[in-house]
Motif scaffolding. Structure first.
Motif, PDB file in Angstrom:
ATOM      1  N   GLY A  13       0.704  -1.170   0.144  1.00 38.17           N
ATOM      2  CA  GLY A  13       0.229   0.189  -0.004  1.00 38.17           C
ATOM      3  C   GLY A  13       0.986   1.147  -0.174  1.00 38.17           C
ATOM      4  O   GLY A  13       1.726   1.260  -1.006  1.00 38.17           O
ATOM      5  N   ALA A  14       0.660   2.047   0.878  1.00 35.29           N
ATOM      6  CA  ALA A  14       1.430   3.384   1.066  1.00 35.29           C
ATOM      7  C   ALA A  14       1.785   3.298   2.755  1.00 35.29           C
ATOM      8  O   ALA A  14       1.539   4.239   3.420  1.00 35.29           O
ATOM      9  N   PRO A  15       2.913   2.282   3.022  1.00 34.09           N
ATOM     10  CA  PRO A  15       3.247   2.267   4.335  1.00 34.09           C
ATOM     11  C   PRO A  15       4.359   3.154   4.842  1.00 34.09           C
ATOM     12  O   PRO A  15       4.567   3.302   6.045  1.00 34.09           O
ATOM     13  N   GLY A  16       4.687   4.133   4.029  1.00 31.38           N
ATOM     14  CA  GLY A  16       5.154   5.315   4.638  1.00 31.38           C
ATOM     15  C   GLY A  16       4.544   6.335   5.212  1.00 31.38           C
ATOM     16  O   GLY A  16       4.823   7.181   5.829  1.00 31.38           O
ATOM     17  N   TYR A  17       3.146   6.239   5.174  1.00 31.36           N
ATOM     18  CA  TYR A  17       2.002   7.043   5.918  1.00 31.36           C
ATOM     19  C   TYR A  17       0.998   6.108   6.642  1.00 31.36           C
ATOM     20  O   TYR A  17       0.473   6.988   7.434  1.00 31.36           O
ATOM     21  N   ARG A  18       0.865   5.027   6.468  1.00 30.82           N
ATOM     22  CA  ARG A  18      -0.083   4.459   7.091  1.00 30.82           C
ATOM     23  C   ARG A  18       0.194   2.890   7.482  1.00 30.82           C
ATOM     24  O   ARG A  18       1.152   2.551   6.494  1.00 30.82           O
ATOM     25  N   PRO A  19      -0.135   2.300   8.517  1.00 25.81           N
ATOM     26  CA  PRO A  19       0.178   1.018   8.724  1.00 25.81           C
ATOM     27  C   PRO A  19       0.139   0.218   7.774  1.00 25.81           C
ATOM     28  O   PRO A  19      -0.888   0.048   6.800  1.00 25.81           O
ATOM     29  N   SER A  24      -6.464   1.901   4.837  1.00 29.76           N
ATOM     30  CA  SER A  24      -6.218   3.153   4.537  1.00 29.76           C
ATOM     31  C   SER A  24      -4.745   3.458   3.747  1.00 29.76           C
ATOM     32  O   SER A  24      -4.511   4.203   2.866  1.00 29.76           O
ATOM     33  N   SER A  25      -4.177   2.300   3.933  1.00 31.73           N
ATOM     34  CA  SER A  25      -2.463   2.390   3.255  1.00 31.73           C
ATOM     35  C   SER A  25      -2.854   2.104   1.611  1.00 31.73           C
ATOM     36  O   SER A  25      -2.301   2.573   0.847  1.00 31.73           O
ATOM     37  N   TYR A  26      -3.532   1.100   1.330  1.00 28.67           N
ATOM     38  CA  TYR A  26      -4.026   0.728   0.002  1.00 28.67           C
ATOM     39  C   TYR A  26      -4.934   2.097  -0.693  1.00 28.67           C
ATOM     40  O   TYR A  26      -4.703   2.250  -1.515  1.00 28.67           O
ATOM     41  N   ASP A  27      -5.938   2.486   0.081  1.00 24.75           N
ATOM     42  CA  ASP A  27      -6.576   3.425  -0.276  1.00 24.75           C
ATOM     43  C   ASP A  27      -5.836   4.683  -0.803  1.00 24.75           C
ATOM     44  O   ASP A  27      -5.962   5.250  -1.883  1.00 24.75           O
ATOM     45  N   ARG A 100      -6.343  -5.455  14.794  1.00 26.79           N
ATOM     46  CA  ARG A 100      -6.037  -4.268  14.350  1.00 26.79           C
ATOM     47  C   ARG A 100      -4.490  -3.983  13.883  1.00 26.79           C
ATOM     48  O   ARG A 100      -3.785  -4.731  14.704  1.00 26.79           O
ATOM     49  N   CYS A 101      -4.369  -3.309  12.854  1.00 25.65           N
ATOM     50  CA  CYS A 101      -3.205  -3.173  12.127  1.00 25.65           C
ATOM     51  C   CYS A 101      -2.222  -2.347  13.106  1.00 25.65           C
ATOM     52  O   CYS A 101      -2.837  -1.276  13.602  1.00 25.65           O
ATOM     53  N   SER A 114       0.454   6.774  14.526  1.00 24.21           N
ATOM     54  CA  SER A 114      -0.529   7.396  15.173  1.00 24.21           C
ATOM     55  C   SER A 114      -1.968   6.791  14.561  1.00 24.21           C
ATOM     56  O   SER A 114      -2.894   7.026  15.201  1.00 24.21           O
ATOM     57  N   PHE A 115      -1.724   5.900  13.610  1.00 21.71           N
ATOM     58  CA  PHE A 115      -2.931   5.231  12.960  1.00 21.71           C
ATOM     59  C   PHE A 115      -3.395   3.621  13.569  1.00 21.71           C
ATOM     60  O   PHE A 115      -3.920   3.017  13.190  1.00 21.71           O
TER      61      PHE A 115
END
Length: 336
Positions: A13-19, A24-27, A100-101, A114-115
């Motif tokens: 996904g986008a693991p630089g920003y979300r778990p 939310s990482s994929y979105d 939960r991730c 923080s997520f």
């Protein structure tokens, strides 16, 4: 033929920003324009394909804080390495869905951390569905790069991983080649079993910078080719006709010396292309801790270094695909 520009693949996904591997990482990766996203898959006790980087889940979920699962903690040998923790194959999907991730690297990626504890673990089906939806909404083809983890290990537990994948793709409408699909694994044997089933897609053999693939080592012992040997011309010759390409640790292209000074680009990309093989590389990350020593700047491990200079070497080597943790940076750099 090499691509005019590399595919930009959202690594977990986008693991630089979300778990990593969270919804939310994929979105976020899809919204940032990634050409494809990469789910890793492991197996649950009841045969569900679960999206996790590995089957041990203590560092990327809240399982260690859940008293109802305290007795599931154990020690296992996975691909020859002894690991302690909690493992997906000891949980049903319904149990895993309650977890939960969490961010894997909270000291490096505090914003992502923080997520923590907000989003459930996903199945492969969930990722396939959201990528199709994004393709329709955005009016473009978005691919899935499906990484198969620990296939030999799971086979030893009685799971037919190739069969599970084939059935899931058929049920999800991904088995006919309508959207770009790439299969990748550090174990060539599971790629061969998938290919025998006639599933349309691109088959990519993952190569570490060191070591041997566990599937071949378990069958051939020290006679099995190392990853490094496989990346040499004679090793690449043996791959022609069995896979469509290789995905190499970026160090195999950058070729840093013991002092962290880059000596590359190496010949691996050109050698593979000369044999009609595509080349992907992993993983392009901007933080100092992940960069070759000469490209690190002040500010500590979590600060961004001179990543564009490092990425320039990878781009100019002619790779066909890059895995990135920050899809916005990857799209901006590799498309320009």
């Amino acid at each position: 033929m090499p691509r005019p520009r590399p595919l930009v693949i959202g690594h977990r996904g986008a693991p630089g920003y979300r778990p990593e591997h969270s919804r939310s990482s994929y979105d976020l990766a899809l919204a940032m324009g990634a050409d494809a996203v990469e789910p890793d898959i492991v197996v649950s006790k009841d045969g569900v394909l679960v999206v996790r980087h590995e089957n041990e889940i203590a560092t990327t979920t809240d399982v260690a804080t859940r008293p109802e699962f305290a007795d599931r903690r154990t020690t296992k040998t996975v691909d020859g390495a002894e690991l302690g923790g909690w493992f997906t194959e000891d949980f049903t999907w319904d149990e895993l869905a309650t977890l939960r991730c969490r961010e894997r690297l909270p000291q490096i990626r505090a914003t992502s951390a923080s997520f923590d504890d907000e989003q459930p673990v996903l199945r492969l089906r969930d990722v396939l569905d959201l990528v199709r939806e994004a393709s329709l909404e955005q009016g473009r083809e978005i691919g899935v790069v499906l990484e198969i983890k620990h296939a030999t290990y799971f086979a030893g537990l009685g799971f037919d991983v190739a069969g599970l994948i084939s059935a899931e793709l058929d049920e999800a409408g991904w088995g006919r080649g309508e959207l770009p699909l790439v299969f990748e694994s550090f174990e060539s044997s599971v790629l061969a079993r998938l290919r025998e089933r006639g599933i349309p897609g691109t088959y990519i053999y993952l190569l570490e910078a060191s070591g041997r693939p566990f599937d071949l080592f378990s069958m051939q012992g020290k006679a099995a080719l190392t990853y490094k040997q496989t990346a040499q011309p004679a090793g690449l010759d043996r791959l022609v006709g069995s896979v469509d390409g290789v995905s190499v640790d970026k160090r195999m292209i950058l070729a840093p010396d013991r002092l962290g000074r880059m000596t590359g680009p190496s010949a691996v990309v050109a050698d593979a292309h000369a044999r009609g093989l595509r080349v992907f590389t992993w993983t392009c990350r901007p933080e100092n801790t992940f960069l070759v020593g000469q490209y690190r700047l002040r500010g500590g491990p979590a600060a961004f270094g001179d990543y564009e200079r490092e990425w320039s070497v990878i781009r100019d080597a002619g790779v066909d695909g890059v895995f990135v943790d920050h899809p916005d940076l990857g799209v901006a750099f590799f498309r320009e």
